[in-house]
Design an enzyme around this catalytic site. Structure first.
Site, PDB file in Angstrom:
ATOM      1  N   ALA A 153       0.817  -1.219   0.000  1.00  0.00           N
ATOM      2  CA  ALA A 153       0.000   0.000   0.000  1.00  0.00           C
ATOM      3  C   ALA A 153       0.852   1.271   0.000  1.00  0.00           C
ATOM      4  O   ALA A 153       2.000   1.264   0.443  1.00  0.00           O
ATOM      5  CB  ALA A 153      -0.899  -0.013   1.227  1.00  0.00           C
ATOM      6  N   PHE A 155       1.232   5.696   0.862  1.00  0.00           N
ATOM      7  CA  PHE A 155       1.052   6.479   2.089  1.00  0.00           C
ATOM      8  C   PHE A 155      -0.196   7.347   2.071  1.00  0.00           C
ATOM      9  O   PHE A 155      -0.627   7.829   3.112  1.00  0.00           O
ATOM     10  CB  PHE A 155       2.278   7.383   2.318  1.00  0.00           C
ATOM     11  N   SER A 232       3.183   4.497  -6.738  1.00  0.00           N
ATOM     12  CA  SER A 232       3.764   5.250  -7.856  1.00  0.00           C
ATOM     13  C   SER A 232       4.027   4.342  -9.057  1.00  0.00           C
ATOM     14  O   SER A 232       4.108   3.115  -8.929  1.00  0.00           O
ATOM     15  CB  SER A 232       5.091   5.863  -7.403  1.00  0.00           C
ATOM     16  N   CYS A 287      -4.725  10.301  -5.628  1.00  0.00           N
ATOM     17  CA  CYS A 287      -4.568   9.821  -7.003  1.00  0.00           C
ATOM     18  C   CYS A 287      -5.673  10.378  -7.884  1.00  0.00           C
ATOM     19  O   CYS A 287      -5.533  10.417  -9.092  1.00  0.00           O
ATOM     20  CB  CYS A 287      -4.586   8.304  -7.038  1.00  0.00           C
ATOM     21  N   GLU A 387       3.775  13.757 -12.552  1.00  0.00           N
ATOM     22  CA  GLU A 387       2.772  13.845 -11.484  1.00  0.00           C
ATOM     23  C   GLU A 387       3.395  14.670 -10.357  1.00  0.00           C
ATOM     24  O   GLU A 387       4.470  14.311  -9.856  1.00  0.00           O
ATOM     25  CB  GLU A 387       2.436  12.434 -10.982  1.00  0.00           C
TER      26      GLU A 387
HETATM   27  P1  NAD Z   1       5.290   4.514  -3.577  1.00  0.00           P
HETATM   28  O1  NAD Z   1       5.272   3.815  -4.879  1.00  0.00           O
HETATM   29  O2  NAD Z   1       6.483   5.287  -3.188  1.00  0.00           O
HETATM   30  O3  NAD Z   1       5.045   3.446  -2.395  1.00  0.00           O
HETATM   31  C1  NAD Z   1       4.005   2.476  -2.491  1.00  0.00           C
HETATM   32  C2  NAD Z   1       4.494   1.176  -1.873  1.00  0.00           C
HETATM   33  O4  NAD Z   1       5.557   0.631  -2.673  1.00  0.00           O
HETATM   34  C3  NAD Z   1       5.047   1.344  -0.471  1.00  0.00           C
HETATM   35  O5  NAD Z   1       4.566   0.281   0.328  1.00  0.00           O
HETATM   36  C4  NAD Z   1       6.554   1.310  -0.656  1.00  0.00           C
HETATM   37  O6  NAD Z   1       7.222   0.701   0.437  1.00  0.00           O
HETATM   38  C5  NAD Z   1       6.748   0.503  -1.909  1.00  0.00           C
HETATM   39  N1  NAD Z   1       7.837   1.025  -2.756  1.00  0.00           N
HETATM   40  C6  NAD Z   1       8.199   2.320  -2.913  1.00  0.00           C
HETATM   41  N2  NAD Z   1       9.183   2.438  -3.819  1.00  0.00           N
HETATM   42  C7  NAD Z   1       9.463   1.203  -4.249  1.00  0.00           C
HETATM   43  C8  NAD Z   1      10.374   0.678  -5.209  1.00  0.00           C
HETATM   44  N3  NAD Z   1      11.212   1.457  -5.895  1.00  0.00           N
HETATM   45  N4  NAD Z   1      10.376  -0.647  -5.416  1.00  0.00           N
HETATM   46  C9  NAD Z   1       9.534  -1.443  -4.746  1.00  0.00           C
HETATM   47  N5  NAD Z   1       8.651  -0.996  -3.818  1.00  0.00           N
HETATM   48  C10 NAD Z   1       8.603   0.303  -3.581  1.00  0.00           C
HETATM   49  O7  NAD Z   1       3.969   5.423  -3.551  1.00  0.00           O
HETATM   50  P2  NAD Z   1       3.564   6.489  -2.439  1.00  0.00           P
HETATM   51  O8  NAD Z   1       4.452   7.665  -2.561  1.00  0.00           O
HETATM   52  O9  NAD Z   1       3.419   5.832  -1.131  1.00  0.00           O
HETATM   53  O10 NAD Z   1       2.082   6.866  -2.945  1.00  0.00           O
HETATM   54  C11 NAD Z   1       1.821   7.905  -3.872  1.00  0.00           C
HETATM   55  C12 NAD Z   1       1.629   7.367  -5.279  1.00  0.00           C
HETATM   56  O11 NAD Z   1       0.559   6.421  -5.282  1.00  0.00           O
HETATM   57  C13 NAD Z   1       1.229   8.432  -6.273  1.00  0.00           C
HETATM   58  O12 NAD Z   1       1.922   8.211  -7.478  1.00  0.00           O
HETATM   59  C14 NAD Z   1      -0.269   8.201  -6.474  1.00  0.00           C
HETATM   60  O13 NAD Z   1      -0.788   8.661  -7.700  1.00  0.00           O
HETATM   61  C15 NAD Z   1      -0.343   6.718  -6.361  1.00  0.00           C
HETATM   62  N6  NAD Z   1      -1.678   6.264  -6.023  1.00  0.00           N
HETATM   63  C16 NAD Z   1      -2.395   5.621  -7.003  1.00  0.00           C
HETATM   64  C17 NAD Z   1      -3.690   5.193  -6.750  1.00  0.00           C
HETATM   65  C18 NAD Z   1      -4.501   4.495  -7.811  1.00  0.00           C
HETATM   66  O14 NAD Z   1      -5.546   3.942  -7.485  1.00  0.00           O
HETATM   67  N7  NAD Z   1      -4.061   4.466  -9.061  1.00  0.00           N
HETATM   68  C19 NAD Z   1      -4.242   5.409  -5.481  1.00  0.00           C
HETATM   69  C20 NAD Z   1      -3.464   6.052  -4.505  1.00  0.00           C
HETATM   70  C21 NAD Z   1      -2.176   6.476  -4.784  1.00  0.00           C
END
Ligand code: NAD
Length: 496
Positions: A153, A155, A232, A287, A387
């Site tokens: 998930a 943040f 992301s 998002c 974004e």
């Molecule tokens: P993030 O990708 O940084 O983190 C999400 C999860 O992935 C976390 O649990 C993290 O530990 C893990 N993670 C992070 N970087 C990683 C990597 N390089 N390799 C493997 N795992 C990794 O996202 P965030 O900053 O927590 O959330 C914001 C992003 O989520 C925004 O881009 C937003 O648009 C997106 N989002 C999308 C939706 C949707 O339904 N499409 C909904 C909510 C948020």
């Protein structure tokens, strides 16, 4: 790193117990309004992650065979517990994530709707039947669980997104391994405790914490059959590739750049209020934020009023009275947002409202960026191609509806889009021609009922996708021959 013993630690949830990690690697969790360290979260060790997935595997047999009515009863109790504790859940979200308390309650509420939906599992899991496909032969399908499932998930919605994941997975009879965002784990831990209190058997839900190692573990472990990811593009593409290479089902829901097209015949008052709410709510960390406006024709003259409304929003810590816009999640996020604003200026856009130097009395160390509006933006600029995920509205202009449609269709992101107009034919044309999965007419988009694969621009209703994602279909064909129709010879040819 040396930590004061007064900083609370986030526990792992393994086999029905909240346990302290033995890890030597811990991450600090900060209050985004002050940047004070409020808790620590472990990077779970390999042994701990193995124990968590083993617990899921061992409880799968009995949980998948638990009657659907018994599973339904647990989720009926669960939804009530979430309702009863919504304020406490919201407080934990505001403390770790920063969003306003009112918005945090909305975060829980949207997740609660998924839990309420799981209570209809008795109809959702129905199969299909086709009687008499040939003499004395009927065919029917069962929807069955698939095994151990996992969720990773982000943040920005500490309640809603974990609640998109494990309730639907588990009510279908799967067991679940969850990795919440390492930046906001507290709400997930409360939700796990409530699920246990609702009667969920030990071992059916396990929670690990961490970053890349935990993600790789989930992508690689052979017992895990399916992964739900939200976050992301960078992480989502990686997880999709690594998980599917290992033969797992993976759904990756990723980043967004949502456009609101404003036609000159729109209701000005409502449209401007909706744009401001959808661009700056949750400090733009949604998002489904409307982060890009396309003003068509005469609607271009509405910019000064748009700026006035955005200026009137109150920036403060999420738990303060009257706050509209809280802080960003981290100093790094603030720096990134500020640099994307600057890139717009450097590339020739015009900064109509600059929130970079906002001061919040009493919270001088917080990650605040005030509402920001950048106009004269062109599709090549970095502030448009990336974004931003902050309280920044980028504004483009178009001569006509067709120009606006081609702008939107040329953008690779596509979570959702909105059109503001009072003309039905305009709205209809937009909804049919725009290549985005979720279209909203005369309203901002919301995540109440829909949830998309942003990368492909295709749209999948979350709830039915949930059932499809978390189940597999078994087809049974049975032939109960009447006694007087016993076969006398083998049938070696395909029947015609
Ligand atoms: P993030 O990708 O940084 O983190 C999400 C999860 O992935 C976390 O649990 C993290 O530990 C893990 N993670 C992070 N970087 C990683 C990597 N390089 N390799 C493997 N795992 C990794 O996202 P965030 O900053 O927590 O959330 C914001 C992003 O989520 C925004 O881009 C937003 O648009 C997106 N989002 C999308 C939706 C949707 O339904 N499409 C909904 C909510 C948020």
């Amino acid at each position: 790193m040396c930590y004061s013993s007064s900083v609370p630690t986030t526990k792992l949830f393994i086999n029905g117990k909240f346990v302290e990690s033995k890890s030597s690697e811990w991450l600090d969790i900060h209050n985004p309004a002050t940047n004070e360290v409020i808790a620590r979260v472990p990077k779970a060790t390999q042994e701990e992650m193995l124990a968590a997935v083993d617990s899921c595997s061992q409880s799968y047999h009995s949980w998948s065979e638990t009657s659907i009515l018994a599973r339904q009863q647990i989720f009926l109790r669960y939804q009530q517990l979430i309702k009863d504790n919504i304020k406490e859940l919201a407080r934990s979200i505001t403390l770790e994530q920063g969003k306003t308390l009112a918005d945090a309650e909305g975060d829980v509420f949207r997740g609660l709707q998924v839990v309420e939906h799981t209570c209809s599992i008795t109809s959702l899991m129905l199969g299909e039947t086709l009687p008499s496909i040939t003499k004395d032969m009927d065919t029917y399908t069962y929807r069955l669980p698939i095994g151990v499932c996992a969720g990773i998930a982000p943040f920005n919605f500490p309640a809603m997104i974990p609640l998109w994941m494990f309730p639907m997975g588990m009510v279908c009879g799967n067991t679940y391994l969850l990795k919440p965002s390492e930046r906001v784990p507290a709400c997930t831990m409360l939700l796990a405790k409530m699920l246990q209190d609702a009667g969920m058997p030990d071992g059916t839900l396990n929670i690990i914490h961490g970053q890349h190692d935990a993600v790789n573990f989930i992508c690689d472990h052979p017992a895990i059959k399916a992964i739900s990811f939200v976050g992301s593009n960078q992480a989502g593409e990686y997880i999709y590739e690594r998980g599917s290479k290992n033969g797992k089902r993976v759904q990756s829901n990723m980043g967004a750049k949502n456009h609101g097209v404003v036609m000159p015949d729109a209701n000005k008052e409502t449209t401007l209020n909706q744009l401001v709410g959808a661009a700056f709510g949750a400090a733009g960390q949604r998002c489904m934020a409307l982060s890009t406006a396309i003003l068509v024709g005469e609607a271009r003259s509405w910019l000064p009023e748009l700026v006035d409304r955005a200026k009137a929003l109150r920036v403060n810590a999420g738990d303060q009275a009257g706050v509209d816009v809280g802080p960003l999640i981290s100093p790094q996020a603030k720096e990134r947002v500020n640099s994307l604003i600057q890139s717009g200026v450097d590339e020739g856009a015009q900064l109509l409202l600059d929130g970079r130097n906002v001061k919040v009395q009493g919270y001088e160390n917080g990650n605040f960026v005030g509402p920001t509006i950048i106009c004269n933006v062109t599709p090549q600029m970095k502030c448009y191609t990336e974004e931003i995920f902050g309280p920044v509205l980028v504004v483009l202009e178009a001569e006509s509806l067709d120009d606006a449609i081609s702008l939107v269709n040329n953008n690779p992101y596509g979570n959702g889009t909105a059109i503001f107009t009072t003309n039905g034919a305009t709205a209809r044309k937009y909804t049919h021609k725009v290549d985005v999965g979720q279209v909203s007419v005369c309203g901002p988009m919301c995540v109440r009922t829909l949830h998309l694969y942003s990368k492909t621009c295709t749209q999948q209703p979350l709830f039915s996708m949930g059932i499809q994602f978390y189940t597999q279909i078994k087809t049974v064909t049975s032939q109960w021959k009447a006694e007087d129709s016993t076969m006398k010879t083998p049938a070696v040819s395909m029947p015609t």
